[in-house]
Enzyme design. Structure first.
Site, PDB file in Angstrom:
ATOM      1  N   GLU A  95       0.815  -1.217   0.000  1.00 43.73           N
ATOM      2  CA  GLU A  95       0.000   0.000   0.000  1.00 43.73           C
ATOM      3  C   GLU A  95       0.847   1.263   0.000  1.00 43.73           C
ATOM      4  OE1 GLU A  95      -2.759   0.297   3.277  1.00 43.73           O
ATOM      5  OE2 GLU A  95      -3.631   2.141   2.517  1.00 43.73           O
ATOM      6  N   LYS A 112      -2.338  -2.017  -3.240  1.00 41.71           N
ATOM      7  CA  LYS A 112      -3.415  -1.210  -2.654  1.00 41.71           C
ATOM      8  C   LYS A 112      -3.069   0.261  -2.810  1.00 41.71           C
ATOM      9  CE  LYS A 112      -6.000  -0.391   1.591  1.00 41.71           C
ATOM     10  NZ  LYS A 112      -6.677  -1.023   2.719  1.00 41.71           N
TER      11      LYS A 112
HETATM   12  P1  13P Z   1      -9.250   4.056   3.972  1.00 44.72           P
HETATM   13  O1  13P Z   1     -10.078   3.333   2.951  1.00 44.72           O
HETATM   14  O2  13P Z   1     -10.053   4.650   5.092  1.00 44.72           O
HETATM   15  O3  13P Z   1      -8.282   5.015   3.353  1.00 44.72           O
HETATM   16  O4  13P Z   1      -8.380   2.963   4.714  1.00 44.72           O
HETATM   17  C1  13P Z   1      -7.800   1.967   3.990  1.00 44.72           C
HETATM   18  C2  13P Z   1      -6.611   1.509   4.681  1.00 44.72           C
HETATM   19  O5  13P Z   1      -6.444   0.344   4.913  1.00 44.72           O
HETATM   20  C3  13P Z   1      -5.602   2.507   5.069  1.00 44.72           C
HETATM   21  O6  13P Z   1      -4.396   1.865   5.390  1.00 44.72           O
END
Ligand code: 13P
Length: 335
Positions: A179, A221
């Site tokens: 991510e 992500k």
């Molecule tokens: P949000 O969808 O609230 O941005 O959170 C996703 C997430 O896992 C952040 O690390």
């Protein structure tokens, strides 16, 4: 291919299966505590546990959710009936995941920027999580658009940490959710988000490749490519989808899948953007791994009141169903 590598590929495919997405319920203890306090609930371990059990036991959740990401505290807790979380959600047909980073901390040498920590002792922690039933993990890098940021230093350091984490996960047989989040804070236009996100992804791809991470055994992500939250001009879903897919096209076809974070978008906007993304033919599935866009309405509807558990679950159901439906339309289109 090793059994673990093969296993990672299969789990990654399940996580991004048609018509499903991932529920991010892995807020750290401090973030979850302040969200509970925000709706008038005492920030205790038991209330955090109750809230996560409420989410996970929503009727029919497995129809639209392939996996739930938890934090370390939750994975050490049990449902009210005594079953550990990972075991209980797996019995519901949902994969259990674990956030393994220890947070974005001020990065020495780079004022105002962060480096995500958590690499120390990571292999031992991953082995433990795998043993208690986790099948995938998450690590979030945070990059912020400002006058002079993100710097090459922050991009490079965070990309390297993401790759070291991803390689360690695959060695432990866990699918890494990778991510790299370019934040929505600021007033920048969508074009700047596109340019920064592309640069960040290029660095992440290079580091993943240097550490021999198998892209077919990860889930990317990313943020959607979108203007800053203070930008006066709001992009349409079609514009967000086009810019996002332009950036993603640099990823090879063997990437298992892409599951977007919501990043602070209103739930309805995140869903509309996800739906617009499905109009593009891509070699990898495009799905959701939303936190706030799924759980904020549920938290507000429940607000710690036992009498409103069903309301909280109904709110979660509505948003899961809307996002899963957006994905199903894509599946139908490409069939
Ligand atoms: P949000 O969808 O609230 O941005 O959170 C996703 C997430 O896992 C952040 O690390």
């Amino acid at each position: 291919m090793t059994t673990r590598a093969n296993n990672c590929r299969q789990i990654a495919e399940r996580l991004t299966a048609p018509g499903k997405g991932i529920l991010a319920a892995d807020e750290s203890i401090s973030t979850m505590s302040s969200r509970l306090e925000g709706v008038g609930v005492a920030p205790t371990a038991e209330n955090r546990r109750t809230y996560r059990e409420l989410l996970a036991t929503t009727t029919g959740l497995a129809d639209g959710v392939s996996g739930i990401i938890f934090c370390d505290e939750t994975l050490g807790q049990t449902f009210g009936d005594g079953r550990p979380f990972a075991e209980a959600v797996s019995e519901l047909g949902i994969l259990a995941g674990i956030k393994v980073d220890t947070g974005a901390k001020p990065c020495p040498g780079l004022p105002g920027e962060t480096i995500t920590e958590g690499l120390d002792g990571l292999p031992a922690r991953l082995a433990h999580y795998a043993e208690i039933g986790a099948t995938f993990a998450k690590w979030r890098a945070v990059l912020t658009i400002g006058d002079c940021t993100p710097t090459w230093g922050a991009i490079g350091a965070n990309a390297n940490a993401l790759a070291r984490y991803a390689a360690a996960c695959q060695e432990a047989g866990l699918v890494p959710i990778v991510e790299p989040e370019v934040m929505m804070t600021g007033s920048h236009p969508i074009t700047q988000c596109e340019q920064v996100t592309a640069t960040v992804h290029a660095a992440v791809r290079q580091q993943l490749s240097l550490l021999n991470v198998d892209l077919a055994g990860i889930v990317l992500k990313p943020n959607m490519v979108i203007e800053g939250e203070d930008c006066p001009q709001q992009s349409t879903p079609a514009e967000v989808a086009e810019a996002t897919v332009r950036v993603l096209r640099a990823w090879p076809a063997d990437l298992a899948g892409v599951a977007f974070l919501s990043g602070g978008q209103a739930p309805e906007r995140a869903t509309a953007n996800l739906e617009a993304l499905q109009n593009h033919q891509t070699p990898w599935p495009l799905t959701f791994s939303f936190g706030r866009a799924l759980v904020s309405p549920a938290l507000a509807a429940w607000a710690g009141d036992q009498a409103h558990v069903a309301d909280g679950q109904a709110a979660l159901s509505v948003h899961v169903a809307a996002n899963a439906a957006a994905r199903r339309r894509a599946t139908a289109q490409s069939a």
